[in-house]
Design a protein around this motif. Structure first.
Motif, PDB file in Angstrom:
ATOM      1  N   PHE A   1       1.799   6.373   5.030  1.00  0.00           N
ATOM      2  CA  PHE A   1       0.459   6.305   5.615  1.00  0.00           C
ATOM      3  C   PHE A   1       0.407   5.161   6.631  1.00  0.00           C
ATOM      4  CE2 PHE A   1      -4.148   5.894   5.685  1.00  0.00           C
ATOM      5  CZ  PHE A   1      -4.612   7.162   5.375  1.00  0.00           C
ATOM      6  N   ARG A   2       0.903   3.995   6.220  1.00  0.00           N
ATOM      7  CA  ARG A   2       0.930   2.835   7.118  1.00  0.00           C
ATOM      8  C   ARG A   2       1.761   3.116   8.368  1.00  0.00           C
ATOM      9  NH1 ARG A   2       4.847  -1.683   5.260  1.00  0.00           N
ATOM     10  NH2 ARG A   2       6.220  -0.016   6.011  1.00  0.00           N
ATOM     11  N   ASP A   3       2.940   3.641   8.169  1.00  0.00           N
ATOM     12  CA  ASP A   3       3.851   3.861   9.298  1.00  0.00           C
ATOM     13  C   ASP A   3       3.279   4.867  10.292  1.00  0.00           C
ATOM     14  OD1 ASP A   3       5.514   2.069   8.101  1.00  0.00           O
ATOM     15  OD2 ASP A   3       6.966   3.549   7.385  1.00  0.00           O
ATOM     16  N   TYR A   4       2.591   5.892   9.787  1.00  0.00           N
ATOM     17  CA  TYR A   4       1.993   6.880  10.693  1.00  0.00           C
ATOM     18  C   TYR A   4       0.912   6.223  11.559  1.00  0.00           C
ATOM     19  CZ  TYR A   4      -0.229  11.108  12.432  1.00  0.00           C
ATOM     20  OH  TYR A   4      -0.749  12.075  13.262  1.00  0.00           O
ATOM     21  N   LEU A   5       0.036   5.440  10.939  1.00  0.00           N
ATOM     22  CA  LEU A   5      -1.035   4.793  11.700  1.00  0.00           C
ATOM     23  C   LEU A   5      -0.468   3.802  12.716  1.00  0.00           C
ATOM     24  CD1 LEU A   5      -3.664   4.121   8.878  1.00  0.00           C
ATOM     25  CD2 LEU A   5      -3.808   5.830  10.689  1.00  0.00           C
ATOM     26  N   THR A   6       0.481   2.989  12.276  1.00  0.00           N
ATOM     27  CA  THR A   6       1.064   1.988  13.164  1.00  0.00           C
ATOM     28  C   THR A   6       1.785   2.637  14.340  1.00  0.00           C
ATOM     29  OG1 THR A   6       1.310   0.392  11.366  1.00  0.00           O
ATOM     30  CG2 THR A   6       2.671   0.048  13.309  1.00  0.00           C
ATOM     31  N   SER A   7       2.504   3.716  14.075  1.00  0.00           N
ATOM     32  CA  SER A   7       3.231   4.401  15.146  1.00  0.00           C
ATOM     33  C   SER A   7       2.302   5.059  16.155  1.00  0.00           C
ATOM     34  CB  SER A   7       4.173   5.457  14.558  1.00  0.00           C
ATOM     35  OG  SER A   7       3.441   6.519  13.954  1.00  0.00           O
ATOM     36  N   HIS A   8       1.041   5.245  15.759  1.00  0.00           N
ATOM     37  CA  HIS A   8       0.051   5.830  16.673  1.00  0.00           C
ATOM     38  C   HIS A   8      -0.926   4.781  17.207  1.00  0.00           C
ATOM     39  CE1 HIS A   8       1.650   9.527  14.920  1.00  0.00           C
ATOM     40  NE2 HIS A   8       1.102  10.172  15.931  1.00  0.00           N
ATOM     41  N   GLY A   9      -0.522   3.512  17.126  1.00  0.00           N
ATOM     42  CA  GLY A   9      -1.271   2.454  17.803  1.00  0.00           C
ATOM     43  C   GLY A   9      -2.335   1.753  16.992  1.00  0.00           C
ATOM     44  N   LEU A  10      -2.466   2.067  15.688  1.00  0.00           N
ATOM     45  CA  LEU A  10      -3.472   1.408  14.848  1.00  0.00           C
ATOM     46  C   LEU A  10      -2.734   0.474  13.881  1.00  0.00           C
ATOM     47  CD1 LEU A  10      -6.379   1.012  14.016  1.00  0.00           C
ATOM     48  CD2 LEU A  10      -6.233   3.085  12.621  1.00  0.00           C
ATOM     49  N   PHE A  11      -2.787  -0.818  14.176  1.00  0.00           N
ATOM     50  CA  PHE A  11      -2.032  -1.797  13.391  1.00  0.00           C
ATOM     51  C   PHE A  11      -2.483  -1.754  11.935  1.00  0.00           C
ATOM     52  CE2 PHE A  11      -1.513  -6.259  11.863  1.00  0.00           C
ATOM     53  CZ  PHE A  11      -0.124  -6.237  11.825  1.00  0.00           C
ATOM     54  N   THR A  12      -1.534  -1.536  11.025  1.00  0.00           N
ATOM     55  CA  THR A  12      -1.846  -1.320   9.618  1.00  0.00           C
ATOM     56  C   THR A  12      -0.911  -2.120   8.731  1.00  0.00           C
ATOM     57  OG1 THR A  12      -2.553   0.942  10.169  1.00  0.00           O
ATOM     58  CG2 THR A  12      -2.179   0.447   7.841  1.00  0.00           C
ATOM     59  N   THR A  13      -1.476  -2.741   7.705  1.00  0.00           N
ATOM     60  CA  THR A  13      -0.675  -3.492   6.741  1.00  0.00           C
ATOM     61  C   THR A  13      -0.994  -3.007   5.331  1.00  0.00           C
ATOM     62  OG1 THR A  13      -2.348  -5.228   6.495  1.00  0.00           O
ATOM     63  CG2 THR A  13      -0.677  -5.542   8.203  1.00  0.00           C
ATOM     64  N   ILE A  14      -0.081  -3.283   4.414  1.00  0.00           N
ATOM     65  CA  ILE A  14      -0.317  -3.025   2.998  1.00  0.00           C
ATOM     66  C   ILE A  14      -0.546  -4.377   2.330  1.00  0.00           C
ATOM     67  CG2 ILE A  14       0.638  -2.139   0.837  1.00  0.00           C
ATOM     68  CD1 ILE A  14       2.316  -0.195   2.503  1.00  0.00           C
ATOM     69  N   ARG A  15      -1.726  -4.581   1.789  1.00  0.00           N
ATOM     70  CA  ARG A  15      -2.054  -5.865   1.179  1.00  0.00           C
ATOM     71  C   ARG A  15      -1.331  -6.008  -0.155  1.00  0.00           C
ATOM     72  NH1 ARG A  15      -8.136  -7.018  -0.302  1.00  0.00           N
ATOM     73  NH2 ARG A  15      -8.406  -6.922   1.952  1.00  0.00           N
ATOM     74  N   ALA A  16      -0.697  -7.137  -0.338  1.00  0.00           N
ATOM     75  CA  ALA A  16      -0.024  -7.412  -1.609  1.00  0.00           C
ATOM     76  C   ALA A  16      -1.053  -7.521  -2.724  1.00  0.00           C
ATOM     77  CB  ALA A  16       0.785  -8.697  -1.504  1.00  0.00           C
ATOM     78  N   SER A  17      -0.749  -6.932  -3.860  1.00  0.00           N
ATOM     79  CA  SER A  17      -1.643  -6.986  -5.011  1.00  0.00           C
ATOM     80  C   SER A  17      -1.369  -8.253  -5.800  1.00  0.00           C
ATOM     81  CB  SER A  17      -1.419  -5.759  -5.891  1.00  0.00           C
ATOM     82  OG  SER A  17      -2.264  -5.801  -7.020  1.00  0.00           O
ATOM     83  N   ARG A  18      -2.418  -9.006  -6.095  1.00  0.00           N
ATOM     84  CA  ARG A  18      -2.262 -10.275  -6.811  1.00  0.00           C
ATOM     85  C   ARG A  18      -3.249 -10.351  -7.980  1.00  0.00           C
ATOM     86  NH1 ARG A  18       0.046 -14.410  -3.690  1.00  0.00           N
ATOM     87  NH2 ARG A  18      -0.094 -15.597  -5.640  1.00  0.00           N
ATOM     88  N   GLY A  19      -2.767 -10.885  -9.090  1.00  0.00           N
ATOM     89  CA  GLY A  19      -3.641 -11.196 -10.214  1.00  0.00           C
ATOM     90  C   GLY A  19      -4.111 -10.033 -11.050  1.00  0.00           C
ATOM     91  N   GLU A  20      -3.398  -8.901 -11.000  1.00  0.00           N
ATOM     92  CA  GLU A  20      -3.861  -7.734 -11.742  1.00  0.00           C
ATOM     93  C   GLU A  20      -3.847  -7.986 -13.246  1.00  0.00           C
ATOM     94  OE1 GLU A  20      -3.091  -2.893 -11.967  1.00  0.00           O
ATOM     95  OE2 GLU A  20      -1.724  -4.159 -10.824  1.00  0.00           O
ATOM     96  N   ASP A  21      -2.884  -8.769 -13.724  1.00  0.00           N
ATOM     97  CA  ASP A  21      -2.759  -9.006 -15.166  1.00  0.00           C
ATOM     98  C   ASP A  21      -3.911  -9.817 -15.750  1.00  0.00           C
ATOM     99  OD1 ASP A  21      -1.680 -11.114 -13.582  1.00  0.00           O
ATOM    100  OD2 ASP A  21      -0.706 -11.967 -15.349  1.00  0.00           O
ATOM    101  N   ILE A  22      -4.669 -10.506 -14.893  1.00  0.00           N
ATOM    102  CA  ILE A  22      -5.836 -11.271 -15.381  1.00  0.00           C
ATOM    103  C   ILE A  22      -7.144 -10.682 -14.838  1.00  0.00           C
ATOM    104  CG2 ILE A  22      -4.576 -13.429 -15.759  1.00  0.00           C
ATOM    105  CD1 ILE A  22      -5.744 -14.407 -13.041  1.00  0.00           C
ATOM    106  N   PHE A  23      -7.086  -9.423 -14.396  1.00  0.00           N
ATOM    107  CA  PHE A  23      -8.248  -8.737 -13.819  1.00  0.00           C
ATOM    108  C   PHE A  23      -8.857  -9.548 -12.680  1.00  0.00           C
ATOM    109  CE2 PHE A  23      -7.699  -5.978 -17.291  1.00  0.00           C
ATOM    110  CZ  PHE A  23      -8.474  -4.845 -17.087  1.00  0.00           C
TER     111      PHE A  23
END
Length: 342
Positions: free
Chosen positions: A305-327
């Motif tokens: 999904f990210r690569d498709y958007l970025t390749s078509h000119g819409l800068f896209t990142t995947i945010r790192a998930s943090r702190g899930e174990d402590i909600f």
């Protein structure tokens, strides 16, 4: 008589305080310096105010700072702090260290009215707005305050539903009498609120993050009831009136749900929707919450999904998930237990 809090007042409000007490006008800046540029616990510590003026202040005011009442630490270094506010309410703030960056995710309300399908805070319901002092206290009383590089209003509540207090807090953060931070250190996230959306853009230079989650209005309304009051198309039309290329960053938050909004069909719709707008997309993994049947997409799907958007000119990142174990991850904050809610 309950005393009022000085912490959280803007310079103009402090000027009103000193005037009402018959103090010299310059005392307002002195008080602001003690409140925001030094860490003090009492009015008695304001040593450049005369004893008489300190006594006058103490008759009606106190500082109003409160240390966190609880801390939970994740295996990834994230720390979730619990703060007591307004006497008997609670909010959470999340400290996220990451190499040279250290971000604090702050709350603006106790609970939330928006009731987004994927968010535990929304399931909690709304209890109270935070004051500017309550918001700033999450920063000022943070043990790691001196390490902070960024503030994000992505905690509990809808910031634009508490616009007056949020803007006051931002004024203190960015003014020379306060913390003196650049607005570029601050990001405000919103699901979109018609009555205050344009006002925030006009009155603040902070970064803006819009909770999107679907490019289709009907589907977004199922995920986010706020869509029915202020549609995505209305939001985008307003954003097209502004130039986000220089002063601030515009981003769209997009939680990727398995089998719901994760196919390239949705990526193509995003490209159509946001064509011509200088922005970025942040893809977020969904974190499962009780009572909600949604699932998160796998990393392979998110990457495609990210690569498709970025390749078509819409800068896209995947945010790192943090702190899930402590909600403490995105959508997982809740003080329903402390509030006595089921």
């Amino acid at each position: 008589m309950d005393k009022r809090f000085l912490f959280g007042l803007t310079l103009s409000e402090l000027q009103g305080v000193v005037k009402s007490l018959g103090m010299p006008a310059f005392a307002a800046k002195q008080i602001a310096s003690w409140l925001y540029q030094k860490k003090i616990g009492s009015i008695d510590e304001m040593s450049n105010l005369s004893l008489k003026h300190r006594e006058l202040l103490k008759e009606e005011y106190e500082i109003g700072l409160h240390e966190p009442v609880e801390a939970m630490r994740s295996v990834d270094g994230t720390i979730k702090y619990l703060y007591q506010v307004n006497g008997n309410h609670f909010v959470e703030a999340v400290y996220i260290p990451d190499d040279e960056r250290a971000t604090l995710c702050v709350s603006s309300q106790v609970g939330c009215k928006m009731n987004c399908k994927f968010c535990m805070t929304g399931k909690q319901g709304f209890s109270a707005n935070l004051t500017a002092g309550d918001i700033l206290n999450q920063i000022h009383s943070l043990p790691e305050k001196e390490e902070l590089t960024n503030i994000v209003f992505m905690g509990m509540g809808e910031p634009l539903d508490n616009i007056d207090e949020v803007l006051k807090a931002i004024e203190v953060m960015t003014s020379s009498y306060g913390y003196g931070w650049s607005p570029k250190r601050i990001t405000v996230s919103t699901s979109g609120l018609k009555k205050s959306f344009r006002r925030f853009i006009d009155e603040s230079d902070c970064h803006l993050a819009v909770s999107l989650h679907s490019p289709l209005s009907a589907q977004r309304a199922e995920l986010m009831p706020a869509e029915r009051a202020f549609s995505l198309l209305e939001i985008v039309d307003i954003l097209r009136e502004y130039d986000f290329s220089k002063q601030r960053r515009l981003s769209f938050e997009y939680i990727v749900f398995k089998g719901v909004n994760d196919s390239l069909v949705y990526a193509k719709e995003l490209l159509k929707l946001l064509r011509g707008i200088d922005c970025r997309i942040n893809l977020i993994r969904f974190h499962a919450i009780p009572g909600v049947a949604l699932e998160g997409a796998d990393m392979e799907t998110m990457t495609a999904f990210r690569d498709y958007l970025t390749s078509h000119g819409l800068f896209t990142t995947i945010r790192a998930s943090r702190g899930e174990d402590i909600f403490a991850a995105c959508g997982m904050l809740s003080t329903a237990k402390q509030e006595g809610l089921k």
